[in-house]
Design a protein around this motif. Structure first.
Motif, PDB file in Angstrom:
ATOM      1  N   LEU B  71       0.691  -0.945  -0.174  1.00  0.00           N
ATOM      2  CA  LEU B  71      -0.104   0.367   0.037  1.00  0.00           C
ATOM      3  C   LEU B  71       1.251   1.475   0.086  1.00  0.00           C
ATOM      4  N   SER B  72       2.028   1.070   0.376  1.00  0.00           N
ATOM      5  CA  SER B  72       3.169   2.384   0.132  1.00  0.00           C
ATOM      6  C   SER B  72       3.321   2.774  -1.099  1.00  0.00           C
ATOM      7  N   CYS B 102      -0.826   5.276   5.362  1.00  0.00           N
ATOM      8  CA  CYS B 102      -1.351   5.030   3.909  1.00  0.00           C
ATOM      9  C   CYS B 102      -3.149   4.744   4.329  1.00  0.00           C
ATOM     10  N   SER B 105      -4.804   5.103   0.575  1.00  0.00           N
ATOM     11  CA  SER B 105      -4.807   4.874  -0.763  1.00  0.00           C
ATOM     12  C   SER B 105      -5.747   3.662  -0.013  1.00  0.00           C
TER      13      SER B 105
END
Lengths: 147, 349
Positions: B71-72, B102, B105
């Motif tokens: 997710l980074s 995150c 996201s």
């Protein structure tokens, strides 16, 4: 009822409507009343179109014989890469779901479980990553390959 | 030289086109392997947002850390579905890390599967729900740590939940059902299998307020009574109902359930108080029934099968009457005679 299809290299194919409408793209044209004249297919060459039409014809003829059809499909998709890609793109353009599924499955199986280097070998692609680029991308995606 | 060049051009055009189409069907690992093949392939695939909407770590080890790492990456900015079903090593601290690192996201996350993530507690749920505002599908099967607090966090942070699976979450009580009923009037799918603390009071809240429910699973919940079952008639859109183990369900309750005319699937396994009367009511009311189990019900006879056949013979494809010793004519052939489209004769093992 017969339709006329023209390949990218200007070859005309006369096809039964029942066979041609396996292609959702052509089916829409027929339903919209746009299929009276020759239908140009600029994205499909004659070699590929001939194969595609063979697929369509056999799917009409063998509709009720599941076993025979499977045998035909298995044999049909055993082609070399260049032909496979052309079939896949044609099936996508003409929207022939079962042919697209089959071709995609074949390509997916070719790639299954392979390392990037093995994929390059399979697809005959040169590795034109710089070492730094390659290392960066490898590192940021390491999480995907852990066991 | 020209031919070789032409071939390279063909390859450069054809292969990306082919892989763009095939990529949508590749499993996660193979798809990401493609990114490492060449720069132009990397560019082509990364610029296709539809390829990066799913993150699947089901049954994988070290899932928590891997999820944070994934997710980074910018390409997962719009992830819609995260699957952590039976993943190992996913704990509250990972969800808290997602919240702090995150959160951008997760703004588009629609579906979160935490089935079998037994280490997660209320704390983790608080963290993750606070960064997924548009979550629609939430599943956390077999987690015996989470309490009503988790549902409080869920309803506070995620206003659009339509599918909720709390199967096996033993600590959940009527309080959670009240929160769900008050906050999710458009709920479509609810699974409360084995949430043994629930009582009529909680279930009634759901029946009164979640009028759009299409699927309700109350498998292995034997404490409900007709007090609640009678209100099922309020669920006019109900298609799927699992009442396996509803030992208090009587013909009276079942007759009210028969008012759910859109029922397609009904599991009455071990509903031991039911007799012909209730099943005949179902036969008359639910004419689109495809799946029916009467497994273990000794109080039903051939009469109810006749009634079912006269209204549902065209639609029934699954019928389990094993253990229904009151039905005398229930051999395979006899059943096919009444219900010519049956494909499955056994639901319960």
């Amino acid at each position: 009822m017969a339709l006329e299809l023209k390949s990218s290299d200007n070859k005309i194919f006369e096809v039964e409507e029942l066979v041609a409408v396996q292609s959702e793209t052509i089916k829409s044209l027929v339903e919209d009343g746009c299929a009276d004249n020759v239908i140009p297919l600029p994205n499909v060459d004659s070699k590929t179109l001939e194969l595609v039409l063979d697929w369509c014809k056999n799917h009409v003829d063998m509709k009720l014989d599941e076993e025979k059809l499977k045998e035909y499909e298995d044999k049909f998709i055993e082609v070399d890469q260049a032909v496979l890609y052309d079939l896949l793109l044609a099936a996508n353009y003409l929207n022939i779901k079962d042919l697209l599924n089959r071709a995609c499955q074949k390509v997916a199986d070719m790639l299954k479980g392979k390392t990037p280097e093995q994929i390059r070998e399979t697809l005959n692609i040169v590795n034109d990553f710089s070492p730094e680029e390659e290392e960066e991308i490898r590192k940021e995606n390491l999480w995907a390959f852990e066991e | 030289m020209e031919e070789a060049e032409a071939e390279v051009t063909w390859k450069r055009e054809t292969i990306p086109k082919v892989l763009k189409i095939v990529s949508t069907r590749l499993p996660q690992r193979d798809l990401i392997s493609l990114l490492l093949v060449s720069p132009w392939l990397h560019r082509t695939l990364v610029s296709h947002p539809s390829l990066w909407l799913v993150l699947d770590f089901s049954q994988m080890g070290n899932a928590g850390n891997r999820l944070v790492a994934a997710l980074s990456l910018p390409r997962y900015r719009h992830v819609k579905y995260i699957n952590l079903e039976f993943a190992h090593d996913i704990e509250d601290k990972h969800l808290e890390l997602l919240k702090s690192k995150c959160l951008d996201s997760l703004q588009n996350l629609e579906s979160l599967n935490l089935n079998g993530c037994q280490k997660i507690s209320d704390k983790g749920i608080e963290a993750i729900t606070s960064v997924c505002p548009i979550l629609k599908v939430f599943s956390i099967y077999w987690n015996v740590r989470i309490t009503d607090m988790s549902i409080e966090h869920l309803v506070k942070n995620c206003k659009h939940v339509t599918d909720l699976n709390l199967s096996g979450c033993k600590k959940i009580s009527d309080k959670s059902l009240q929160l769900v009923a008050e906050n999710y009037p458009k709920l479509e799918f609810l699974n409360l299998t084995r949430c043994i603390n629930l009582t009529d009071r909680g279930l009634q809240q759901i029946l009164f307020k979640c009028s759009f429910l299409q699927s309700l699973n109350i498998y292995a919940l034997s404490s409900f009574t007709d007090e609640a079952y009678r209100r099922m008639s309020l669920l006019t859109y109900l298609k799927f109902l699992d009442l396996c183990g509803a030992q208090n369900l009587s013909d009276d309750g079942l007759s009210c359930i028969a008012e759910c005319v859109n029922l397609v699937s009904l599991n009455l396994t071990w509903c031991v108080r039911v007799t012909d009367e209730g099943v005949i009511a179902i036969a008359q009311g639910c004419t689109s029934l495809e799946f029916l189990s009467l497994f273990g019900i000794v109080g039903v006879t051939d009469k109810c099968l006749e009634a079912l056949s006269s209204s549902c013979s065209n639609t029934i494809t699954t019928l389990d009457v094993n253990g229904c010793i009151g039905i005398k004519r229930r051999s395979r052939d006899e059943l096919l005679h009444l219900f010519p489209h049956i494909k499955c004769f056994k639901v319960h093992s």
